[in-house]
Design an enzyme around this catalytic site. Structure first.
Site, PDB file in Angstrom:
ATOM      1  N   CYS A   1       0.836  -1.208   0.000  1.00 19.94           N
ATOM      2  CA  CYS A   1       0.000   0.000   0.000  1.00 19.94           C
ATOM      3  C   CYS A   1       0.870   1.256   0.000  1.00 19.94           C
ATOM      4  O   CYS A   1       1.775   1.401   0.830  1.00 19.94           O
ATOM      5  CB  CYS A   1      -0.905  -0.012   1.228  1.00 19.94           C
ATOM      6  SG  CYS A   1      -1.936   1.466   1.377  1.00 19.94           S
TER       7      CYS A   1
ATOM      8  N   GLY B   1      -5.402   5.521   5.929  1.00 15.87           N
ATOM      9  CA  GLY B   1      -5.534   5.207   7.350  1.00 15.87           C
ATOM     10  C   GLY B   1      -6.336   3.954   7.630  1.00 15.87           C
ATOM     11  O   GLY B   1      -7.054   3.443   6.779  1.00 15.87           O
ATOM     12  N   GLU B   2      -6.185   3.464   8.858  1.00 16.30           N
ATOM     13  CA  GLU B   2      -6.962   2.319   9.354  1.00 16.30           C
ATOM     14  C   GLU B   2      -8.087   2.902  10.218  1.00 16.30           C
ATOM     15  O   GLU B   2      -7.841   3.381  11.335  1.00 16.30           O
ATOM     16  CB  GLU B   2      -6.059   1.389  10.162  1.00 16.30           C
ATOM     17  CG  GLU B   2      -6.774   0.387  11.049  1.00 16.30           C
ATOM     18  CD  GLU B   2      -7.778  -0.507  10.338  1.00 16.30           C
ATOM     19  OE1 GLU B   2      -7.406  -1.168   9.365  1.00 16.30           O
ATOM     20  OE2 GLU B   2      -8.957  -0.535  10.781  1.00 16.30           O
TER      21      GLU B   2
ATOM     22  N   ASN C   1      -2.456  -2.087  -7.893  1.00 21.57           N
ATOM     23  CA  ASN C   1      -2.187  -0.805  -8.552  1.00 21.57           C
ATOM     24  C   ASN C   1      -0.793  -0.329  -8.165  1.00 21.57           C
ATOM     25  O   ASN C   1      -0.572   0.076  -7.020  1.00 21.57           O
ATOM     26  CB  ASN C   1      -3.244   0.226  -8.131  1.00 21.57           C
ATOM     27  CG  ASN C   1      -4.628  -0.192  -8.575  1.00 21.57           C
ATOM     28  OD1 ASN C   1      -4.891  -0.342  -9.764  1.00 21.57           O
ATOM     29  ND2 ASN C   1      -5.522  -0.413  -7.624  1.00 21.57           N
TER      30      ASN C   1
ATOM     31  N   CYS D   1      -7.221   1.963  -5.675  1.00 23.14           N
ATOM     32  CA  CYS D   1      -7.023   1.329  -4.370  1.00 23.14           C
ATOM     33  C   CYS D   1      -5.533   1.093  -4.105  1.00 23.14           C
ATOM     34  O   CYS D   1      -4.842   0.510  -4.926  1.00 23.14           O
ATOM     35  CB  CYS D   1      -7.790   0.012  -4.352  1.00 23.14           C
ATOM     36  SG  CYS D   1      -7.764  -0.815  -2.762  1.00 23.14           S
TER      37      CYS D   1
END
Length: 373
Positions: free
Chosen positions: A121, A168-169, A301, A344
């Site tokens: 990510c 963020g989570e 991605n 994403c």
């Protein structure tokens, strides 16, 4: 010295009514102000014409309606729009608007950066600074709605769905996430259906239990690996809450929820020759056999410096077919906004990294470079 004004975007209906009680006002006045703010996008008390002048003056003296500003935006060839949202001190988070034929979804951020370190990510590579406030979370929806054309006369709302899948989570910011979700679901707030508000988590199990106790929204879970060994590498929070614990927490949440209609959405990013073999598809199907779910396969991605590649279409197709043989519902997610890095896993923002994660990575890269030379 001037007293700091109260930002009404920080307050859910319970908080608004408590504030208005302190001001000596009836609860319905708080509801009226919420309608002006969220249904009509008004941030000027003088335009709230069904509020008496004395109260408007009092509100102007003590309160404000202040959403974070849009710094810049980029529009994709597919209609997706990525917004850079200024959250102060030179920092920005990213928010993505995704229009489709039957819905318009806003992907909202919950933190400045991310405290987790998922290796695929882009946000995770930027490090972490702080949690967003309630006003900064709901302010993304409010600001983008106004940008897109929230109509004062009719209250027509340009956003039908919200997914907490931005930077963020979310479950590591429960104190601000819960009132923000309350405002999204409230008829006097954004008035969204609980099936149209989705919280995505990488597996903060205790917070997932708490969320299920206080709210009912759709749930998406980031699995990304069929076993603990690989997930420890891709989603390091797995070392603290391994798959068995996470799946048990998911079952408990589904048991409390109506919004999910008895099943959860599984997110699985497809990383070339990392987690996309047919053997791993069988393993994933076995893993999920007791968890009612639909599986979203997300083509990876890429972002600059990423160590992973995107699975080929044939590998994704083979993986999907194996899952379907087990009776699972499988959707290969259509990539949106990748030409503007809005897809994403590509959101990055502008962050003052308190974790020094980015600096450490650069130092490691420099050391590797020196060694190789």
């Amino acid at each position: 010295m001037n007293e700091k004004k109260i930002n009404l975007l920080d307050l859910d209906r319970k908080g608004m009514r408590a504030l208005f009680a302190e001001l000596g006002e009836k609860p319905f006045r708080a509801d009226q102000v919420m309608q002006w703010v969220y249904h009509y996008g008004i941030d000027d008390f003088e335009q709230m014409t069904n509020i008496n002048k004395n109260l408007r003056t009092k509100l102007s003296e003590k309160c404000e309606i202040s959403a974070p500003q849009i710094s810049t935006y980029q529009k994709s060839s597919d209609g997706t729009i990525k917004f850079a949202i200024n959250v102060g001190e030179g920092q920005e988070v990213e928010t993505v608007y995704i229009p489709e034929d039957d819905r318009a979804t806003l992907c909202v951020s919950s933190q400045v950066g991310c405290a987790l370190e998922c290796t695929f990510c882009s946000t995770a590579q930027q490090g972490f600074n702080r949690n967003l406030t309630v006003a900064e979370i709901v302010g993304q929806i409010w600001r983008v709605s106004r940008f897109l054309g929230l109509k004062y006369e009719t209250g027509d709302r340009p956003i039908s769905n919200v997914v907490m899948m931005g930077m963020g989570e979310p479950l590591l910011n429960m104190a601000n996430l819960v009132p923000a979700l309350d405002i999204m679901l409230d008829d006097f707030g954004f008035g969204l259906s609980k099936r149209r508000v989705t919280v995505s988590t990488s597996g903060v199990v205790p917070a997932l239990d708490k969320l299920g106790d206080v709210l009912d929204v759709a749930l998406a879970v980031s699995i990304h690996a069929p076993n603990d060994e690989l997930r420890n590498e891709l989603v390091p929070i797995n070392k603290k809450y391994p798959l068995k614990e996470f799946l048990a927490g998911i079952s408990r949440y589904i048991g409390k929820s109506n919004a999910n209609r008895g099943r959860v959405t599984v997110e699985y990013v497809m990383l070339d020759h990392i987690n996309d073999s047919t053997e791993q598809a069988h393993e994933l199907a076995e893993l999920m056999k007791d968890t009612p779910c639909k599986v979203n396969l997300i083509p990876f991605n890429p972002y600059p410096g990423s160590p992973y590649g995107r699975s080929s279409n044939s590998r994704i197709d083979r993986f999907a077919k194996v899952l379907m043989e087990y009776g699972l519902t499988v959707i290969v997610r259509k990539t949106r906004g990748d030409d503007i890095d809005a897809a994403c896993g590509q959101l990055a923002g502008d962050i003052r990294d308190r974790t020094k994660r980015l600096a450490k990575k650069r130092m490691q890269q420099n050391q590797i470079s020196v060694t190789m030379s």
